[in-house]
Design an enzyme around this catalytic site. Structure first.
Site, PDB file in Angstrom:
ATOM      1  N   GLU A 122       0.863  -1.193   0.000  1.00 34.56           N
ATOM      2  CA  GLU A 122       0.000   0.000   0.000  1.00 34.56           C
ATOM      3  C   GLU A 122       0.888   1.228   0.000  1.00 34.56           C
ATOM      4  O   GLU A 122       2.120   1.120   0.119  1.00 34.56           O
ATOM      5  CB  GLU A 122      -0.952  -0.008   1.209  1.00 34.56           C
ATOM      6  CG  GLU A 122      -2.118  -0.969   0.991  1.00 34.56           C
ATOM      7  CD  GLU A 122      -3.101  -1.039   2.142  1.00 34.56           C
ATOM      8  OE1 GLU A 122      -3.077  -0.143   3.015  1.00 34.56           O
ATOM      9  OE2 GLU A 122      -3.886  -1.990   2.173  1.00 34.56           O
ATOM     10  N   HIS A 250      -8.894  10.064   3.909  1.00 30.32           N
ATOM     11  CA  HIS A 250      -8.527   9.025   2.938  1.00 30.32           C
ATOM     12  C   HIS A 250      -8.686   9.616   1.542  1.00 30.32           C
ATOM     13  O   HIS A 250      -9.700  10.255   1.242  1.00 30.32           O
ATOM     14  CB  HIS A 250      -9.431   7.793   3.098  1.00 30.32           C
ATOM     15  CG  HIS A 250      -8.849   6.575   2.451  1.00 30.32           C
ATOM     16  ND1 HIS A 250      -8.785   6.435   1.086  1.00 30.32           N
ATOM     17  CD2 HIS A 250      -8.281   5.461   2.975  1.00 30.32           C
ATOM     18  CE1 HIS A 250      -8.202   5.265   0.805  1.00 30.32           C
ATOM     19  NE2 HIS A 250      -7.886   4.672   1.942  1.00 30.32           N
ATOM     20  N   ARG A 295      -0.509   9.213   2.466  1.00 29.56           N
ATOM     21  CA  ARG A 295      -1.931   9.512   2.333  1.00 29.56           C
ATOM     22  C   ARG A 295      -2.266  11.000   2.403  1.00 29.56           C
ATOM     23  O   ARG A 295      -3.116  11.492   1.679  1.00 29.56           O
ATOM     24  CB  ARG A 295      -2.649   8.808   3.478  1.00 29.56           C
ATOM     25  CG  ARG A 295      -3.881   8.137   3.054  1.00 29.56           C
ATOM     26  CD  ARG A 295      -4.450   7.345   4.195  1.00 29.56           C
ATOM     27  NE  ARG A 295      -4.427   5.936   3.862  1.00 29.56           N
ATOM     28  CZ  ARG A 295      -4.915   4.993   4.653  1.00 29.56           C
ATOM     29  NH1 ARG A 295      -5.418   5.315   5.827  1.00 29.56           N
ATOM     30  NH2 ARG A 295      -4.879   3.744   4.285  1.00 29.56           N
ATOM     31  N   HIS A 356     -11.193  10.037   7.624  1.00 29.68           N
ATOM     32  CA  HIS A 356     -11.008   8.586   7.722  1.00 29.68           C
ATOM     33  C   HIS A 356     -10.534   8.137   9.101  1.00 29.68           C
ATOM     34  O   HIS A 356     -11.042   7.172   9.643  1.00 29.68           O
ATOM     35  CB  HIS A 356      -9.987   8.182   6.657  1.00 29.68           C
ATOM     36  CG  HIS A 356      -9.728   6.714   6.565  1.00 29.68           C
ATOM     37  ND1 HIS A 356     -10.730   5.796   6.309  1.00 29.68           N
ATOM     38  CD2 HIS A 356      -8.581   5.982   6.684  1.00 29.68           C
ATOM     39  CE1 HIS A 356     -10.212   4.573   6.268  1.00 29.68           C
ATOM     40  NE2 HIS A 356      -8.915   4.659   6.517  1.00 29.68           N
ATOM     41  N   ARG A 391      -1.007   8.742   9.578  1.00 28.53           N
ATOM     42  CA  ARG A 391      -0.833   7.294   9.766  1.00 28.53           C
ATOM     43  C   ARG A 391      -0.467   6.572   8.465  1.00 28.53           C
ATOM     44  O   ARG A 391      -1.047   6.851   7.410  1.00 28.53           O
ATOM     45  CB  ARG A 391      -2.126   6.700  10.333  1.00 28.53           C
ATOM     46  CG  ARG A 391      -2.079   5.216  10.551  1.00 28.53           C
ATOM     47  CD  ARG A 391      -3.335   4.719  11.245  1.00 28.53           C
ATOM     48  NE  ARG A 391      -4.522   4.876  10.441  1.00 28.53           N
ATOM     49  CZ  ARG A 391      -4.880   4.059   9.467  1.00 28.53           C
ATOM     50  NH1 ARG A 391      -4.131   3.014   9.142  1.00 28.53           N
ATOM     51  NH2 ARG A 391      -6.001   4.277   8.799  1.00 28.53           N
TER      52      ARG A 391
HETATM   53  C1  SIN Z   1      -7.652   1.162   2.970  1.00 27.63           C
HETATM   54  O1  SIN Z   1      -7.946   0.009   2.685  1.00 27.63           O
HETATM   55  O2  SIN Z   1      -7.277   1.989   2.141  1.00 27.63           O
HETATM   56  C2  SIN Z   1      -7.735   1.601   4.396  1.00 27.63           C
HETATM   57  C3  SIN Z   1      -6.684   0.954   5.168  1.00 27.63           C
HETATM   58  C4  SIN Z   1      -6.242   1.848   6.294  1.00 27.63           C
HETATM   59  O3  SIN Z   1      -6.903   2.827   6.600  1.00 27.63           O
HETATM   60  O4  SIN Z   1      -5.173   1.571   6.842  1.00 27.63           O
END
Ligand code: SIN
Length: 524
Positions: A122, A250, A295, A356, A391
């Site tokens: 990610e 998010h 993010r 988020h 985060r």
């Molecule tokens: C996501 O799946 O993008 C959210 C995961 C997260 O907030 O760590």
């Protein structure tokens, strides 16, 4: 008021952090009572987490994970807490989630590697170290964890019970000399949602695990119960809260969906590209990692490009992958997009940012202990110092697991004085019915004010405006709370406005613009 209920350990909230804290304290032989305001134990943000949880793939090390966490968090971190997460996190994933709860994580179909679990990447991760259960990781984890909770002989759970306030020596004891004692919590006042009765629950130790607060913003990925109850109660009880200015937005939620359905970061981790309405990969000029930048940077990149181009959303394109693969890897996202009229296997997904995750919260130490004696906080309501100013993806479930485990264990080690339960005033039941139109309008004011004045980009002028609006509103709400026949909705509104005001206060006091707290100097 009914006579007080007594338990050894009271846990408020039943997400992953609360559930693991319950199991770890109950494993030490303590009697645990979990309460949740929801009708089901499975509620809050845990089951909504899509992407995954950090584990450790071959070639990965705690040092590399640490480096990614502190970079994403804009170097605003507590060293000991990050070390604890990086070292014991993967061990606890193995012990609890894989071995004990047997969570159905996806397995590898790639025969070229011997690793059994399938790993994904990610944003802002230097390694593909995230394990997942399709695109419903939180749901799978919570189902398996709650099974263990329900089967544990030392745990009792009460749904449909709303905590009103923490009981503290200084606020509730009728013995006046208790004001000279160290501030301590001895349980909570609790409303039975079904019959409206209020009772005191006395506990040697209390653990706040109430989750997030996204619903105080107009647009959020969070479920309706995530309104900052824990921060509000801790704030009123006098527990130290910090980093509240760091609200994570998010970057990618489905544009047009009423509840801002999350489009997991794992979609970008699997190669999805962010583009504007003309097909330009706009993140390339914003950050060297493009669509996989941290993010806060991606969310602001989208927001700014929408402002610059006048377009109402940006797009996330993964349509170059095979339909079969998309359907298998992201079944829930695929289905929800189709329901909204978007075929992600054939076209880019329209996306916008939404509130988020709260990186700040009730300040805790490595054992989850707050600044109040006998009170702990775990999960999103807590601020451990791991997430800093922003985060890193897929660390929230990990933090919930580590601090849930530590807090449960620590809370089970009783000390002298933990069984002091002072007498309290009897509860006076008020009877005024609150007009639901007032509650609905007050929520709109809170959500709009927070979104427009304390959102992705802030200015001092906007924050001062927000403070004036929300302080006045809080006075009004407190006034009708004091006279009201109690219901979960008036309790929730009182907590929502308290948390919103706490965030504005912290944001105005913040010394620097950093990470998710992005402050434009007025006039910029
Ligand atoms: C996501 O799946 O993008 C959210 C995961 C997260 O907030 O760590």
């Amino acid at each position: 008021m009914k006579s007080p209920v007594e338990t050894e350990i009271l846990i408020i909230g039943s997400g992953l952090a609360g559930a693991v804290a319950a199991i770890s304290a109950a494993d030490e032989g303590k009697q645990v009572l979990i309460i949740t305001k929801s009708a089901e134990l499975k509620s809050g943000n845990t089951p909504k987490a899509q992407g995954g949880i950090v584990y450790t793939s071959s070639g990965d090390t705690p040092e590399k994970l640490k480096e990614d966490i502190i970079k994403a968090g804009d170097y605003h971190y507590w060293n000991k807490a990050v070390d604890q997460l990086c070292i014991s996190g993967p061990e606890l994933v193995n012990e609890y989630l894989i071995e004990r709860f047997k969570v159905n994580f996806d397995l590898n179909s790639d025969k070229t590697t011997s690793a059994e679990l399938s790993f994904t990447r990610e944003a802002a991760h230097s390694e593909p170290r995230i394990i997942y259960s399709k695109d419903k990781t939180g749901d799978s984890i919570q189902t398996a964890t709650l099974k263990a909770v329900n089967n544990h002989p030392n745990i009792t759970a009460l749904t449909d019970h709303t905590a009103l306030d923490l009981l503290t020596l200084s606020h509730h004891s009728i013995k006046s000399a208790d004001i000279y004692e160290k501030p301590a919590c001895f349980g909570a006042m609790v409303l039975d949602n079904q019959n409206g009765e209020v009772k005191a629950v006395y506990a040697k130790r209390t653990i706040l695990a109430t989750g997030g607060l996204g619903q105080i913003f107009l647009h959020t990925t969070n479920p309706e119960e995530s309104i900052g109850d824990g921060i509000a109660m801790a704030w009123r009880a006098g527990a130290r809260c910090f980093n509240l200015q760091f609200i994570q937005f998010h970057p990618t939620t489905l544009f047009g969906s009423k509840d801002r359905f999350l489009i997991s970061e794992a979609v970008r981790g699997e190669g999805g590209k962010l583009i504007d309405g003309n097909g330009n990969e706009f993140m390339q000029s914003v950050h060297e990692k493009g669509s996989l930048a941290p993010r806060d940077i991606v969310a602001r990149g989208i927001h700014q490009t929408m402002l610059d181009t006048g377009q109402p959303c940006m797009f996330l394109d993964i349509s170059f992958k095979k339909r079969d693969w998309i359907e298998k890897r992201f079944p829930s996202i695929y289905k929800n997009c189709l329901l909204a009229g978007v075929d992600m296997a054939a076209e880019p997904i329209p996306v916008v940012p939404a509130a988020h995750y709260s990186c700040g919260g009730v300040g805790v130490n490595l054992a989850g202990h707050t600044s109040l004696k006998r009170l702990y906080a775990v999960g999103e309501v807590a601020c451990t110092g791991v997430h800093g100013a922003n985060r890193l993806a897929s660390t929230s479930l990990l933090e919930a697991l580590v601090w849930g485990h530590e807090a449960g264990k620590d809370a089970a080690q009783f000390q002298e004085g933990d069984d002091y339960f002072p007498q309290i005033e009897s509860w006076v039941e008020e009877t005024e019915e609150i007009d639901p139109a007032l509650i609905a309008q007050d929520w709109l004011t809170i959500k709009n004010t927070m979104w427009n004045y304390a959102g992705l980009i802030r200015t001092r002028q906007r924050l001062h405006r927000a403070q004036t609006i929300l302080r006045n509103l809080q006075n009004e709400i407190e006034d009708f709370y004091q006279k009201a026949r109690l219901s979960p909705s008036i309790v929730g509104l009182r907590n929502g406005i308290q948390t919103a005001n706490a965030i504005i206060t912290a944001t105005l006091e913040a010394r620097e613009s950093r990470g998710t707290h992005y402050l434009l100097e007025d006039g910029e």
